[in-house]
Design a protein around this motif. Structure first.
Motif, PDB file in Angstrom:
ATOM      1  N   ILE A 161      20.033   7.987  14.225  1.00 41.73           N
ATOM      2  CA  ILE A 161      19.492   6.734  14.733  1.00 41.73           C
ATOM      3  C   ILE A 161      17.983   6.776  14.528  1.00 41.73           C
ATOM      4  CG2 ILE A 161      19.268   5.240  16.759  1.00 41.73           C
ATOM      5  CD1 ILE A 161      21.706   7.024  17.859  1.00 41.73           C
ATOM      6  N   VAL A 162      17.430   5.786  13.830  1.00 40.79           N
ATOM      7  CA  VAL A 162      16.015   5.805  13.503  1.00 40.79           C
ATOM      8  C   VAL A 162      15.337   4.512  13.933  1.00 40.79           C
ATOM      9  CG1 VAL A 162      16.380   7.354  11.550  1.00 40.79           C
ATOM     10  CG2 VAL A 162      16.338   4.883  11.171  1.00 40.79           C
ATOM     11  N   ARG A 163      14.016   4.603  14.079  1.00 41.27           N
ATOM     12  CA  ARG A 163      13.215   3.446  14.466  1.00 41.27           C
ATOM     13  C   ARG A 163      11.797   3.652  13.951  1.00 41.27           C
ATOM     14  NH1 ARG A 163      12.757   1.273  20.723  1.00 41.27           N
ATOM     15  NH2 ARG A 163      12.041  -0.855  20.245  1.00 41.27           N
ATOM     16  N   LEU A 164      11.156   2.592  13.503  1.00 42.92           N
ATOM     17  CA  LEU A 164       9.795   2.710  13.008  1.00 42.92           C
ATOM     18  C   LEU A 164       8.827   3.016  14.145  1.00 42.92           C
ATOM     19  CD1 LEU A 164      11.106   1.247  10.496  1.00 42.92           C
ATOM     20  CD2 LEU A 164       8.855   0.235  10.132  1.00 42.92           C
ATOM     21  N   MET A 165       7.693   3.628  13.758  1.00 46.11           N
ATOM     22  CA  MET A 165       6.657   3.970  14.732  1.00 46.11           C
ATOM     23  C   MET A 165       5.292   3.583  14.179  1.00 46.11           C
ATOM     24  SD  MET A 165       7.909   7.773  15.923  1.00 46.11           S
ATOM     25  CE  MET A 165       7.391   7.636  17.630  1.00 46.11           C
ATOM     26  N   ARG A 166       4.335   3.393  15.095  1.00 46.11           N
ATOM     27  CA  ARG A 166       2.954   3.131  14.712  1.00 46.11           C
ATOM     28  C   ARG A 166       2.052   3.681  15.811  1.00 46.11           C
ATOM     29  NH1 ARG A 166       3.448  -3.429  15.363  1.00 46.11           N
ATOM     30  NH2 ARG A 166       4.066  -3.446  17.560  1.00 46.11           N
ATOM     31  N   THR A 167       0.754   3.769  15.504  1.00 48.41           N
ATOM     32  CA  THR A 167      -0.151   4.371  16.473  1.00 48.41           C
ATOM     33  C   THR A 167      -1.578   3.927  16.212  1.00 48.41           C
ATOM     34  OG1 THR A 167      -0.720   6.455  17.540  1.00 48.41           O
ATOM     35  CG2 THR A 167      -0.681   6.449  15.133  1.00 48.41           C
ATOM     36  N   THR A 168      -2.487   4.403  17.064  1.00 47.59           N
ATOM     37  CA  THR A 168      -3.927   4.272  16.866  1.00 47.59           C
ATOM     38  C   THR A 168      -4.545   5.657  17.027  1.00 47.59           C
ATOM     39  OG1 THR A 168      -4.423   3.902  19.207  1.00 47.59           O
ATOM     40  CG2 THR A 168      -3.879   1.957  17.874  1.00 47.59           C
ATOM     41  N   THR A 169      -5.759   5.812  16.578  1.00 47.45           N
ATOM     42  CA  THR A 169      -6.434   7.106  16.732  1.00 47.45           C
ATOM     43  C   THR A 169      -6.554   7.477  18.202  1.00 47.45           C
ATOM     44  OG1 THR A 169      -7.635   6.878  14.654  1.00 47.45           O
ATOM     45  CG2 THR A 169      -8.580   8.361  16.293  1.00 47.45           C
ATOM     46  N   ASP A 170      -6.837   6.510  19.055  1.00 46.15           N
ATOM     47  CA  ASP A 170      -6.954   6.793  20.485  1.00 46.15           C
ATOM     48  C   ASP A 170      -5.640   7.312  21.052  1.00 46.15           C
ATOM     49  OD1 ASP A 170      -9.599   6.090  20.524  1.00 46.15           O
ATOM     50  OD2 ASP A 170      -9.241   4.043  21.228  1.00 46.15           O
ATOM     51  N   GLN A 171      -4.521   6.739  20.610  1.00 43.91           N
ATOM     52  CA  GLN A 171      -3.223   7.215  21.091  1.00 43.91           C
ATOM     53  C   GLN A 171      -2.943   8.642  20.623  1.00 43.91           C
ATOM     54  OE1 GLN A 171      -1.204   3.352  19.765  1.00 43.91           O
ATOM     55  NE2 GLN A 171       0.197   4.093  21.344  1.00 43.91           N
ATOM     56  N   LEU A 172      -3.342   8.963  19.383  1.00 46.72           N
ATOM     57  CA  LEU A 172      -3.128  10.314  18.867  1.00 46.72           C
ATOM     58  C   LEU A 172      -3.966  11.332  19.640  1.00 46.72           C
ATOM     59  CD1 LEU A 172      -3.036   9.731  15.000  1.00 46.72           C
ATOM     60  CD2 LEU A 172      -1.104  10.039  16.553  1.00 46.72           C
ATOM     61  N   THR A 173      -5.213  10.999  19.950  1.00 46.38           N
ATOM     62  CA  THR A 173      -6.037  11.933  20.717  1.00 46.38           C
ATOM     63  C   THR A 173      -5.509  12.091  22.138  1.00 46.38           C
ATOM     64  OG1 THR A 173      -7.595  10.152  21.274  1.00 46.38           O
ATOM     65  CG2 THR A 173      -8.104  11.508  19.344  1.00 46.38           C
ATOM     66  N   ASP A 174      -4.994  11.004  22.708  1.00 47.04           N
ATOM     67  CA  ASP A 174      -4.386  11.109  24.039  1.00 47.04           C
ATOM     68  C   ASP A 174      -3.157  12.012  23.994  1.00 47.04           C
ATOM     69  OD1 ASP A 174      -6.297   9.448  25.092  1.00 47.04           O
ATOM     70  OD2 ASP A 174      -5.040   7.650  25.126  1.00 47.04           O
TER      71      ASP A 174
ATOM     72  N   GLU B  88       0.808  -1.213   0.000  1.00 50.42           N
ATOM     73  CA  GLU B  88       0.000   0.000   0.000  1.00 50.42           C
ATOM     74  C   GLU B  88       0.849   1.276   0.000  1.00 50.42           C
ATOM     75  OE1 GLU B  88      -3.165  -0.080   2.929  1.00 50.42           O
ATOM     76  OE2 GLU B  88      -3.004  -2.262   3.048  1.00 50.42           O
ATOM     77  N   LEU B  89       2.157   1.144  -0.167  1.00 50.49           N
ATOM     78  CA  LEU B  89       3.006   2.320  -0.264  1.00 50.49           C
ATOM     79  C   LEU B  89       2.693   3.105  -1.537  1.00 50.49           C
ATOM     80  CD1 LEU B  89       6.430   0.817   0.869  1.00 50.49           C
ATOM     81  CD2 LEU B  89       5.194   2.659   2.014  1.00 50.49           C
ATOM     82  N   PRO B  90       2.862   4.441  -1.558  1.00 44.69           N
ATOM     83  CA  PRO B  90       3.410   5.265  -0.472  1.00 44.69           C
ATOM     84  C   PRO B  90       2.384   5.748   0.546  1.00 44.69           C
ATOM     85  CG  PRO B  90       3.123   6.606  -2.413  1.00 44.69           C
ATOM     86  CD  PRO B  90       2.710   5.220  -2.803  1.00 44.69           C
ATOM     87  N   GLY B  91       1.077   5.591   0.226  1.00 45.43           N
ATOM     88  CA  GLY B  91       0.055   6.143   1.101  1.00 45.43           C
ATOM     89  C   GLY B  91       0.117   5.627   2.523  1.00 45.43           C
ATOM     90  N   VAL B  92       0.404   4.340   2.693  1.00 48.16           N
ATOM     91  CA  VAL B  92       0.422   3.751   4.029  1.00 48.16           C
ATOM     92  C   VAL B  92       1.571   4.283   4.879  1.00 48.16           C
ATOM     93  CG1 VAL B  92       1.925   1.754   3.557  1.00 48.16           C
ATOM     94  CG2 VAL B  92       0.032   1.531   5.200  1.00 48.16           C
ATOM     95  N   ALA B  93       2.551   4.945   4.266  1.00 47.61           N
ATOM     96  CA  ALA B  93       3.707   5.454   5.020  1.00 47.61           C
ATOM     97  C   ALA B  93       3.282   6.465   6.081  1.00 47.61           C
ATOM     98  CB  ALA B  93       4.718   6.087   4.068  1.00 47.61           C
ATOM     99  N   LEU B  94       2.130   7.131   5.882  1.00 43.94           N
ATOM    100  CA  LEU B  94       1.653   8.063   6.898  1.00 43.94           C
ATOM    101  C   LEU B  94       1.356   7.359   8.215  1.00 43.94           C
ATOM    102  CD1 LEU B  94      -0.744  10.251   4.727  1.00 43.94           C
ATOM    103  CD2 LEU B  94       1.407  10.987   5.747  1.00 43.94           C
ATOM    104  N   LEU B  95       1.075   6.065   8.141  1.00 46.09           N
ATOM    105  CA  LEU B  95       0.766   5.304   9.353  1.00 46.09           C
ATOM    106  C   LEU B  95       2.019   4.801  10.055  1.00 46.09           C
ATOM    107  CD1 LEU B  95      -2.161   3.090   7.985  1.00 46.09           C
ATOM    108  CD2 LEU B  95      -2.306   5.315   9.090  1.00 46.09           C
ATOM    109  N   PHE B  96       3.165   4.873   9.378  1.00 47.36           N
ATOM    110  CA  PHE B  96       4.403   4.316   9.932  1.00 47.36           C
ATOM    111  C   PHE B  96       5.572   5.280   9.713  1.00 47.36           C
ATOM    112  CE2 PHE B  96       1.694   0.762   8.625  1.00 47.36           C
ATOM    113  CZ  PHE B  96       1.599   0.053   9.809  1.00 47.36           C
TER     114      PHE B  96
END
Length: 381
Positions: A278-291, A232-240
């Motif tokens: 130094i880099v590392r991948l990230m991910r989230t949920t909508t609840d985590q973003l609102t928190d 699903e790249l490149p669109g899915v990159a916003l999630l990671f």
């Protein structure tokens, strides 16, 4: 300090008539579409608020009244009692001039006695904010913080513009140095992202483009960790996005991927990632973003909670967060509004957020964030 905020559209005009309260403003902040109102509109505001400086910033969606709207212009009228606004305008921002412009702004700020805070609104496409801030920060004492954001036109990522008392133009940077003993400013900047996967070293990179991680093509490493999402790249990159530290002692920044190059295996980011980082991948949920948004507003509010009179809360969130949250995007605005109490809350979605990081450590220098809610709350004692 007194604050009034209204919206304006070409079709319906003002949401409420401008009156005596707006006339006393000495700072007007407008956030709106890239195709800003014409010169006549700007002239009408100047005529109504002759003593006010008017700054216009294009956004990827405007925030007002707990709503996000692409078509309205949100206009806030700030009337300070004992605070002076000193504008500094820099033009012709480019990649090559980024560091020099940062140093130029720093030298100009040094000439202004008693600076307590700097609001910064900048071109969001054609310059490197990291280089700009790295050159600016050494000129400022630790007591002076910088917050603001980069102009945007949403996920199009093609143009952005900033204006002063006139329709906005590309390549402009506006800094507002605020002075006055009564001024109180709090900032908070929180993402709401989790790490996953191991740390990697950027072994080859050019400006805002990462070519290799640990000696391997960067895109290949990224795809391996995305698994089934890689198709699903490149669109899915916003999630990671990537978490980035320039050194092990540096604060963590978040960088959004805005393009991938299958032929070269490289990835382009909305912000610089220097070689050796130094880099590392990230991910989230909508609840985590609102928190995260709630926490940013709560931190920003701490320093101004006991002030009298009105307060003004500026929230600048990333267009990447809006893309991730989609129809739930207003939930993060609701959280900022709830944590900000009676403050007037406005803002916009940006190509990058500027503020000191909020990561549990005392690190006062401003850095560029992506995928982060940045909140600045302003009041007078």
């Amino acid at each position: 300090m007194r604050v009034r905020s209204h919206t304006w559209t070409a079709a319906f005009g003002w949401s409420a008539p401008l009156g005596a309260h707006e006339t006393t403003a000495n700072l007007v902040l407008s956030f709106g579409p890239l195709d800003a109102p014409g010169a006549e509109w700007f002239a009408s505001i100047k005529a109504h608020c002759p003593a006010a400086l008017h700054v216009y910033v294009s956004g990827g969606g405007q925030i007002a009244g707990g709503m996000v709207d692409d078509d309205v212009t949100v206009v806030s009228f700030l009337a300070f009692d004992a605070t002076t606004v000193h504008p500094i305008v820099l033009d012709h921002a480019t990649v090559e001039k980024s560091a020099a412009l940062g140093a130029q702004l720093g030298a100009s700020l040094r000439e202004i006695p008693g600076v307590r805070h700097v609001l910064l609104f900048a071109e969001g496409i054609t310059f490197i904010a990291d280089a700009f801030l790295n050159a600016l920060n050494p000129f400022l004492p630790s007591t002076v913080k910088v917050s603001g954001g980069l102009a945007s036109n949403g996920t199009a990522l093609t143009h952005s513009a900033v204006g002063v008392d006139a329709p906005p133009v590309a390549g402009r940077i506006v800094a507002l140095a605020l002075t006055g003993e009564s001024l109180v400013v709090g900032t908070g900047s929180v993402g709401g992202w989790d790490f996953f996967g191991p740390e990697r070293i950027v072994t080859r990179a050019t400006t805002a483009v990462v070519h290799e991680l640990d000696g391997e093509r960067a895109l290949d490493v990224y795809k391996r960790y995305l698994g089934e999402f890689a198709s699903e790249l490149p669109g899915v990159a916003l999630l990671f996005p990537l978490a980035v530290r320039v050194t092990r002692d540096s604060p963590v920044g978040v960088r959004t991927i805005i393009a991938v190059d299958e032929a070269t295996g490289s990835m382009r980011f909305a912000g610089d990632i220097p070689q050796g980082s130094i880099v590392r991948l990230m991910r989230t949920t909508t609840d985590q973003l609102t928190d995260g948004a709630a926490r940013a507003a709560r931190i920003a509010r701490e320093d101004v909670s006991e002030t009298l009179g009105d307060s003004f809360t500026l929230c600048i969130s990333c267009i990447g967060r809006r893309a991730v949250m989609r129809s739930r995007v207003e939930e993060e605005i609701d959280e900022v509004q709830r944590e900000s109490g009676s403050a007037v809350v406005v803002g916009f979605y940006s190509n990058g957020e500027i503020a000191p990081p909020t990561d549990g450590r005392d690190f006062g220098e401003a850095v560029l964030h992506n995928q982060t809610m940045t909140v600045t709350t302003i009041a007078e004692r």
